[in-house]
Write a protein that holds these residues in place. Structure first.
Motif, mmCIF file in Angstrom:
data_model
loop_
_atom_site.group_PDB
_atom_site.id
_atom_site.type_symbol
_atom_site.label_atom_id
_atom_site.label_comp_id
_atom_site.label_asym_id
_atom_site.label_seq_id
_atom_site.Cartn_x
_atom_site.Cartn_y
_atom_site.Cartn_z
ATOM 1 N N ASN A 174 12.470 18.449 25.263
ATOM 2 C CA ASN A 174 13.043 17.480 24.318
ATOM 3 C C ASN A 174 12.876 16.057 24.830
ATOM 4 O O ASN A 174 12.666 15.124 24.058
ATOM 5 N N TYR A 175 13.019 15.904 26.140
ATOM 6 C CA TYR A 175 13.034 14.562 26.732
ATOM 7 C C TYR A 175 11.601 14.065 26.914
ATOM 8 O O TYR A 175 11.316 12.895 26.685
ATOM 9 N N ALA A 176 10.690 14.976 27.275
ATOM 10 C CA ALA A 176 9.275 14.610 27.364
ATOM 11 C C ALA A 176 8.797 14.106 26.004
ATOM 12 O O ALA A 176 8.098 13.098 25.888
ATOM 13 N N GLU A 234 21.375 11.137 13.544
ATOM 14 C CA GLU A 234 21.555 12.257 14.470
ATOM 15 C C GLU A 234 22.240 11.806 15.750
ATOM 16 O O GLU A 234 23.397 12.061 15.975
ATOM 17 N N GLU A 235 21.500 11.131 16.633
ATOM 18 C CA GLU A 235 22.128 10.625 17.852
ATOM 19 C C GLU A 235 21.369 9.421 18.368
ATOM 20 O O GLU A 235 20.368 9.007 17.770
ATOM 21 N N VAL A 236 21.838 8.832 19.462
ATOM 22 C CA VAL A 236 21.216 7.615 19.968
ATOM 23 C C VAL A 236 20.739 7.850 21.403
ATOM 24 O O VAL A 236 21.551 8.110 22.282
ATOM 25 N N GLY A 237 19.404 7.818 21.598
ATOM 26 C CA GLY A 237 18.838 8.087 22.918
ATOM 27 C C GLY A 237 19.302 9.448 23.397
ATOM 28 O O GLY A 237 19.106 10.446 22.713
ATOM 29 N N THR A 238 19.964 9.488 24.551
ATOM 30 C CA THR A 238 20.531 10.746 25.039
ATOM 31 C C THR A 238 22.056 10.687 24.979
ATOM 32 O O THR A 238 22.748 11.171 25.879
ATOM 33 N N SER A 239 22.564 10.080 23.911
ATOM 34 C CA SER A 239 24.016 10.031 23.678
ATOM 35 C C SER A 239 24.298 10.426 22.240
ATOM 36 O O SER A 239 23.454 10.258 21.369
ATOM 37 N N ILE A 260 21.523 18.288 17.035
ATOM 38 C CA ILE A 260 22.020 17.316 18.015
ATOM 39 C C ILE A 260 22.690 18.037 19.175
ATOM 40 O O ILE A 260 23.093 19.192 19.063
ATOM 41 N N LEU A 261 22.778 17.342 20.290
ATOM 42 C CA LEU A 261 23.333 17.925 21.508
ATOM 43 C C LEU A 261 24.870 17.929 21.411
ATOM 44 O O LEU A 261 25.456 16.891 21.104
ATOM 45 N N PRO A 262 25.500 19.067 21.646
ATOM 46 C CA PRO A 262 26.972 19.095 21.597
ATOM 47 C C PRO A 262 27.576 18.417 22.840
ATOM 48 O O PRO A 262 27.909 19.066 23.824
ATOM 49 N N GLY A 263 27.696 17.105 22.775
ATOM 50 C CA GLY A 263 28.128 16.322 23.939
ATOM 51 C C GLY A 263 29.582 16.579 24.318
ATOM 52 O O GLY A 263 30.446 16.712 23.449
ATOM 53 N N ILE A 264 29.824 16.639 25.612
ATOM 54 C CA ILE A 264 31.193 16.831 26.106
ATOM 55 C C ILE A 264 31.978 15.525 25.956
ATOM 56 O O ILE A 264 33.170 15.536 25.648
ATOM 57 N N THR A 265 31.290 14.394 26.089
ATOM 58 C CA THR A 265 31.958 13.115 25.856
ATOM 59 C C THR A 265 32.297 12.976 24.370
ATOM 60 O O THR A 265 33.366 12.484 24.011
ATOM 61 N N ARG A 266 31.388 13.425 23.506
ATOM 62 C CA ARG A 266 31.653 13.441 22.056
ATOM 63 C C ARG A 266 32.925 14.219 21.768
ATOM 64 O O ARG A 266 33.813 13.772 21.048
ATOM 65 N N GLY A 305 28.346 9.529 26.114
ATOM 66 C CA GLY A 305 27.605 10.430 27.003
ATOM 67 C C GLY A 305 28.102 10.287 28.430
ATOM 68 O O GLY A 305 28.763 9.303 28.760
ATOM 69 N N THR A 306 27.768 11.266 29.270
ATOM 70 C CA THR A 306 28.280 11.277 30.640
ATOM 71 C C THR A 306 27.861 10.043 31.437
ATOM 72 O O THR A 306 28.655 9.493 32.195
ATOM 73 N N ALA A 307 26.624 9.590 31.269
ATOM 74 C CA ALA A 307 26.117 8.503 32.115
ATOM 75 C C ALA A 307 26.922 7.224 31.920
ATOM 76 O O ALA A 307 27.392 6.623 32.885
ATOM 77 N N VAL A 361 19.805 21.881 22.718
ATOM 78 C CA VAL A 361 19.663 22.484 24.047
ATOM 79 C C VAL A 361 19.211 21.413 25.041
ATOM 80 O O VAL A 361 18.315 20.621 24.729
ATOM 81 N N LYS A 362 19.810 21.398 26.232
ATOM 82 C CA LYS A 362 19.354 20.452 27.251
ATOM 83 C C LYS A 362 18.166 21.093 27.970
ATOM 84 O O LYS A 362 18.306 21.697 29.019
ATOM 85 N N THR A 363 16.995 20.948 27.344
ATOM 86 C CA THR A 363 15.769 21.509 27.912
ATOM 87 C C THR A 363 14.740 20.386 28.028
ATOM 88 O O THR A 363 14.639 19.534 27.131
ATOM 89 N N ASN A 415 29.304 26.186 30.803
ATOM 90 C CA ASN A 415 29.228 27.041 29.612
ATOM 91 C C ASN A 415 28.095 26.585 28.685
ATOM 92 O O ASN A 415 27.390 27.405 28.096
ATOM 93 N N ARG A 416 27.920 25.265 28.564
ATOM 94 C CA ARG A 416 26.818 24.754 27.750
ATOM 95 C C ARG A 416 25.472 25.136 28.379
ATOM 96 O O ARG A 416 24.503 25.447 27.673
ATOM 97 N N PHE A 417 25.420 25.133 29.710
ATOM 98 C CA PHE A 417 24.213 25.546 30.429
ATOM 99 C C PHE A 417 23.868 26.991 30.038
ATOM 100 O O PHE A 417 22.711 27.321 29.773
HETATM 101 C C1 LIG Z 1 23.425 15.121 27.479
HETATM 102 C C2 LIG Z 1 23.168 14.580 26.120
HETATM 103 C C3 LIG Z 1 24.187 14.015 25.328
HETATM 104 C C4 LIG Z 1 25.577 13.739 25.844
HETATM 105 O O1 LIG Z 1 26.253 14.846 26.329
HETATM 106 P P1 LIG Z 1 27.475 14.653 27.340
HETATM 107 O O2 LIG Z 1 27.924 16.049 27.590
HETATM 108 O O3 LIG Z 1 28.484 13.837 26.634
HETATM 109 O O4 LIG Z 1 26.941 13.962 28.539
HETATM 110 C C5 LIG Z 1 23.873 13.637 24.037
HETATM 111 N N1 LIG Z 1 22.616 13.763 23.550
HETATM 112 C C6 LIG Z 1 21.614 14.275 24.286
HETATM 113 C C7 LIG Z 1 20.255 14.386 23.685
HETATM 114 C C8 LIG Z 1 21.858 14.690 25.593
HETATM 115 O O5 LIG Z 1 20.857 15.172 26.328
#
Ligand SMILES: *Cc1c(COP(=O)(O)O)cnc(C)c1O
Length: 359
Positions: free
Chosen positions: A203-205, A234-239, A258-264, A304-306, A198-200, A96-98
């Motif tokens: 953002n990571y580049a 905001e957030e830490v790295g990709t978490s 910020i990314l709406p994390g599922i682990t969050r 985060g998932t990782a 958005v997981k695009t 759904n987030r996708f």
């Molecule tokens: C994926 C991601 C998260 C964590 O999301 P989860 O769904 O918990 O894995 C947090 N911040 C960023 C920037 C992400 O890309």
């Protein structure tokens, strides 16, 4: 064809790859024997869904993703239960987030229910790749790219969706250990109205420079501050990030940057289930420093998932060091880590229908 199934063609690999050493998996280095692919164009919608041998794509050098980064992705995991079952954790939330990401990036939505069925087929086919070693899992990466060959900035008329899988080792190979985090006050990750939620790929580049600079200074990750005042966390790295202040969990609200994390979300729901006070509110780095100094800040951790939960031992900010819980893992970080892992691996009952069984 069942109503909720995609018409997926199966092409099995003739030769299966040799599996890597389960004790040396690392992250994102080995990929399984098969992948799921599916194409979209204006005339046919989604079509040509296939589970086929893992391998290269043929892309035109003018493929729009290569020039304008119209791309989105997801990350989730399949876990092996003690009874050899194969379990997915909240996969529909990822799909759904996708689709939310797709809408923001002007890309077509995927039929999430049907894609989940097809993904389960892929994971079942490659189930021998799911590690049995403690803490290891199968990382699943769905992604979509603009594949139309054309130059010019506009939504593409053709897309490729794919899912690849890789066995990954335990995130904490040497035990659950707190990280050193650099509070980034030069570079920013996202602005209001942008694509921070958005997981695009872009953002990571854009984050690599800050990340590598902080690593050269001896830190594991960066803590991102807001782009306007460089003060709100905001957030830490990709978490996502949590603090424990006066025994209350505090995490920044989902305001678009910020990314709406599922682990969050999992941490917040479990906190409610377990009767742990929690607040989603804006918090500044100044408040964090003051709370660390007066002793009311007792823990900080990423989610985060990782890594699931990643305890933070210290922050570096403008040349100063802010120690958290004497650099040791705190009790709430440990409690959430253990509790979430047990649910993910089927060792504890899953609340809120969080587990989907593949096998
Ligand atoms: C994926 C991601 C998260 C964590 O999301 P989860 O769904 O918990 O894995 C947090 N911040 C960023 C920037 C992400 O890309």
């Amino acid at each position: 064809m069942l109503k909720n199934e995609l018409d997926v063609t199966l092409h099995k690999a003739e030769n299966l790859k040799e599996k890597p050493d389960q004790n040396q998996l690392g992250f994102g280095k080995h990929f399984t024997d098969h992948m799921l692919t599916m194409r979209w164009d204006k005339e046919h919608g989604w079509h040509d869904a296939e589970i086929r041998p893992y391998g290269n794509f043929s892309l035109d050098p003018a493929a729009m993703v290569l020039h304008y980064s119209q791309e989105i992705f997801e990350g989730l995991k399949a876990y092996r239960g003690a009874d050899d079952s194969v379990l997915l954790f909240r996969p529909m939330d990822n799909l759904n987030r996708f689709n939310d990401s797709a809408v923001r990036m002007c890309m077509p939505r995927i039929p999430a229910d049907k894609v989940l069925q097809a993904m389960k087929g892929l994971i079942y086919l490659d189930r021998d790749w799911i590690p049995r070693t403690e803490g290891a899992s199968l990382y699943i990466r769905p992604a979509m790219i603009a594949s139309e060959a054309a130059l010019g900035v506009r939504p593409a008329n053709e897309y490729l969706f794919f899912v690849i899988c890789c066995p990954v080792g335990a995130y904490y190979a040497e035990g659950f250990s707190p990280t050193k985090i650099y509070v980034e006050d030069e570079y920013v990750r996202a602005v209001q109205g942008g694509v921070g939620n958005v997981k695009t790929g872009g953002n990571y580049a854009a984050s690599i420079k800050a990340h590598t600079t902080s690593q050269k200074k001896g830190y594991t990750q960066v803590l991102w501050l807001d782009a306007v005042e460089r003060n709100y966390i905001e957030e830490v790295g990709t978490s996502n990030i949590f603090f424990v202040i006066n025994n209350e969990l505090v995490t920044p609200p989902l305001g678009g940057t910020i990314l709406p994390g599922i682990t969050r979300d999992t941490v917040l729901q479990l906190a409610a289930d377990w009767g742990i006070p929690a607040a989603e509110r804006r918090i500044t780095i100044d408040e964090v420093i003051a709370a660390a100094e007066d002793g009311s800040l007792t823990e900080a951790f990423g989610s985060g998932t990782a890594a699931v939960i990643s305890p933070i031992g210290e922050f570096g900010y403008k040349g100063n060091t802010i120690m958290i819980n004497n650099g040791k893992t705190g009790p709430l970080a440990q409690h959430f880590f253990d509790g979430i892992q047990q649910v993910q691996r089927g060792a504890a009952p899953a609340p809120h229908d969080w587990i989907v069984r593949v096998k």
